[in-house]
Design a protein around this motif. Sequence first.
Motif, PDB file in Angstrom:
ATOM      1  N   TYR A  97     -16.859 -32.166   6.366  1.00 56.32           N
ATOM      2  CA  TYR A  97     -15.947 -33.097   7.042  1.00 56.32           C
ATOM      3  C   TYR A  97     -15.121 -34.210   6.123  1.00 56.32           C
ATOM      4  CZ  TYR A  97     -14.226 -35.732  11.125  1.00 56.32           C
ATOM      5  OH  TYR A  97     -13.427 -36.351  12.052  1.00 56.32           O
ATOM      6  N   ALA A  98     -14.023 -34.491   6.069  1.00 49.62           N
ATOM      7  CA  ALA A  98     -13.303 -35.193   5.510  1.00 49.62           C
ATOM      8  C   ALA A  98     -13.334 -35.287   3.968  1.00 49.62           C
ATOM      9  CB  ALA A  98     -13.893 -36.720   5.652  1.00 49.62           C
TER      10      ALA A  98
ATOM     11  N   ARG B 127      -3.402 -41.621   4.307  1.00 49.02           N
ATOM     12  CA  ARG B 127      -2.794 -40.304   4.829  1.00 49.02           C
ATOM     13  C   ARG B 127      -2.902 -39.125   3.586  1.00 49.02           C
ATOM     14  NH1 ARG B 127      -1.917 -38.913   9.461  1.00 49.02           N
ATOM     15  NH2 ARG B 127      -0.439 -40.307  10.024  1.00 49.02           N
TER      16      ARG B 127
ATOM     17  N   ILE C 211      -6.315 -32.795   3.961  1.00 49.36           N
ATOM     18  CA  ILE C 211      -7.700 -32.968   4.312  1.00 49.36           C
ATOM     19  C   ILE C 211      -8.483 -31.738   4.929  1.00 49.36           C
ATOM     20  CG2 ILE C 211      -7.275 -33.877   6.622  1.00 49.36           C
ATOM     21  CD1 ILE C 211      -9.208 -36.307   5.740  1.00 49.36           C
TER      22      ILE C 211
ATOM     23  N   TRP D 292      -2.319 -32.962   9.428  1.00 49.53           N
ATOM     24  CA  TRP D 292      -2.818 -32.916   8.217  1.00 49.53           C
ATOM     25  C   TRP D 292      -2.357 -31.491   7.633  1.00 49.53           C
ATOM     26  CZ3 TRP D 292      -4.535 -37.517   7.456  1.00 49.53           C
ATOM     27  CH2 TRP D 292      -4.921 -37.950   8.492  1.00 49.53           C
TER      28      TRP D 292
ATOM     29  N   GLY E 254      -2.755 -37.074  14.695  1.00 45.42           N
ATOM     30  CA  GLY E 254      -2.898 -37.806  13.466  1.00 45.42           C
ATOM     31  C   GLY E 254      -2.436 -38.987  13.411  1.00 45.42           C
TER      32      GLY E 254
ATOM     33  N   GLY F  58      -5.761 -41.715  15.439  1.00 43.06           N
ATOM     34  CA  GLY F  58      -6.205 -40.463  14.884  1.00 43.06           C
ATOM     35  C   GLY F  58      -5.707 -40.251  13.459  1.00 43.06           C
ATOM     36  N   VAL F  59      -5.411 -41.356  12.702  1.00 41.85           N
ATOM     37  CA  VAL F  59      -5.311 -41.447  11.271  1.00 41.85           C
ATOM     38  C   VAL F  59      -6.656 -41.212  10.762  1.00 41.85           C
ATOM     39  CG1 VAL F  59      -4.961 -43.114   9.375  1.00 41.85           C
ATOM     40  CG2 VAL F  59      -3.170 -43.045  11.183  1.00 41.85           C
ATOM     41  N   CYS F  60      -7.896 -41.828  11.513  1.00 42.86           N
ATOM     42  CA  CYS F  60      -9.016 -41.597  10.811  1.00 42.86           C
ATOM     43  C   CYS F  60      -9.781 -40.779  11.961  1.00 42.86           C
ATOM     44  CB  CYS F  60      -9.853 -43.097  10.729  1.00 42.86           C
ATOM     45  SG  CYS F  60      -8.890 -44.244   9.722  1.00 42.86           S
ATOM     46  N   HIS F  61      -9.839 -40.989  13.211  1.00 40.23           N
ATOM     47  CA  HIS F  61     -10.708 -40.313  13.982  1.00 40.23           C
ATOM     48  C   HIS F  61     -10.101 -39.042  14.195  1.00 40.23           C
ATOM     49  CE1 HIS F  61     -13.454 -43.069  15.330  1.00 40.23           C
ATOM     50  NE2 HIS F  61     -12.392 -44.162  15.450  1.00 40.23           N
ATOM     51  N   GLY F  62     -10.764 -37.805  13.751  1.00 36.74           N
ATOM     52  CA  GLY F  62     -10.546 -36.607  13.446  1.00 36.74           C
ATOM     53  C   GLY F  62     -10.233 -36.080  12.178  1.00 36.74           C
ATOM     54  N   ALA F  63     -10.251 -37.013  11.167  1.00 35.27           N
ATOM     55  CA  ALA F  63     -10.123 -36.753   9.774  1.00 35.27           C
ATOM     56  C   ALA F  63     -11.372 -37.255   8.881  1.00 35.27           C
ATOM     57  CB  ALA F  63      -8.836 -37.430   9.312  1.00 35.27           C
ATOM     58  N   VAL F  64     -11.693 -38.487   9.218  1.00 37.42           N
ATOM     59  CA  VAL F  64     -12.768 -38.938   8.386  1.00 37.42           C
ATOM     60  C   VAL F  64     -13.903 -39.692   9.331  1.00 37.42           C
ATOM     61  CG1 VAL F  64     -11.652 -40.865   7.786  1.00 37.42           C
ATOM     62  CG2 VAL F  64     -13.320 -40.486   6.348  1.00 37.42           C
ATOM     63  N   ALA F  65     -13.392 -40.546  10.339  1.00 35.99           N
ATOM     64  CA  ALA F  65     -14.188 -40.921  11.085  1.00 35.99           C
ATOM     65  C   ALA F  65     -14.571 -39.996  12.567  1.00 35.99           C
ATOM     66  CB  ALA F  65     -13.624 -42.309  11.957  1.00 35.99           C
TER      67      ALA F  65
END
Lengths: 132, 213
Positions: A32-33, A74, A120, A132, B143, B147-154
Motif C-alpha cells: 500500500y502506497a 501527488r 501510486i 492516480w 483523490g 482523498g489526497v491521502c486517504h485511499g493512497a497512503v493513509a
Amino acid sequence: MRAFASLRRMPALVLLAVALGTGVSTRSHAEYADVVLNRTAEKEGMRPVVFPHWFHRIRFRCKVCHAELGFKMRAGSNLVTMGDIIDGKFCGACHNGEIAWAPENCDLCHSGKPGLPPGIFGGHETNGPGIW
Amino acid sequence: MPFRPTVLIALLFASMAPSTPHAGEWAKLAEDGVHDPNGPAIGLLQQPGDALPNLPGDTAGNQVHWIKALRTGVIQPRPSIDPAREDRRLDKDIYLDLYGSMPSVRFPHLAHTEWLDCTNCHDHLFLPKRGANNISMFLILQGQQCGVCHGAVAFPLTECSRCHSVPNNQAQRIVAAIEAEEAKRSAADGDKAATDSGSQSQPRVLDGKAKTK
C-alpha cells in the motif's frame, strides 16, 4: 442448474474464466502506497524508482518530506532529478551517506520493473477509483 | 467425465488465490509487481513482511495501525531533518456532515498534525473557515480533499466508520455547544473584536455547516 448446463457447450467460457483468473493473479500487489517514479528514469536508461512509503514512515513523519523537503502530495507531480538529489534536495536531504545510503547506490532506489508508469501503487483493500 | 460448473468456479478462485496477499501476509518484493525481480536490489532491500508484522496490526492499507504505532512508541519517526524546525501540533476536533445520511465525521487535528504540517492541508486543500469547504465524497473518491491521502497512503476509503464515527444528534449537540461558547466569547469581546482584524485569522473550531441550509 440449467444455466450451468449450457456451459458444457461453451468451452470458450472456460477459457475466459481461466484468462480472467490469470489476469487477476498477475495484477500488481505492491505494498500500500508504494510510489513509482519514472518521469525521467527510463528515458535516462535506468530502472524506475520504487519509493516505499511504509519503510519511510517508520523513520520519518509525513511532514519531513512533504513540508520540509517540498515533495508535493501527488504522485507524478514532483520532477526529481539526480542533480537535485546530489545537491542535497528532495531524496538527497537524507540519501547523502549520512542519514541514509548515498546516491551512488543507484540500483537500491532504481529497482522498479521496466515500463511502469509513474504513480501510486498498492492497496490492500482498495485500488481506488481515484485519479492516480 | 461429466463437467461440473463447481469445478470451474473452484479453479477460477484457485487461480486468483496464490498471489493475492491475505490478512497477515505481505507480498515479497520480487513478487509485488513493481520491483524488478531480476534487479540487484532484491535481497538487499528490507521486505515489508520483515518490518510490518512487528507493528500494531490493522485490517486495511499496510495492515499497520500507524497512529497506534506512533503513540505506543513502537516507531519513533523524526519530525524534521532540521532540528530547529518547529513540530506544530493542534488538538482540535472538527465535526463535519452533521445532517447527512451517514454518521457525522469527527476530524481530529491531533492525529493529523502528529504526522503532518498545517501547510500540507491549509489552505490549498481546506480553508480554515467554517462552511467554506464543500467537502464531498465524490471529490474524495477522485483523490481530492481528504482523498489526497486517504485511499493512497493513509487508511483507505473502505473504512467509512473511522471518519463517520459520531451519531448526528451527538455531533449537533457538540457543535451547538461550541457555537454558543463562541457567541458568548465574541459578545464579551464586543467593540474590541469589531476593530480587531486579528480575530479573523484565528483558527475556526467548526466546519461543514454548509449542508444545513
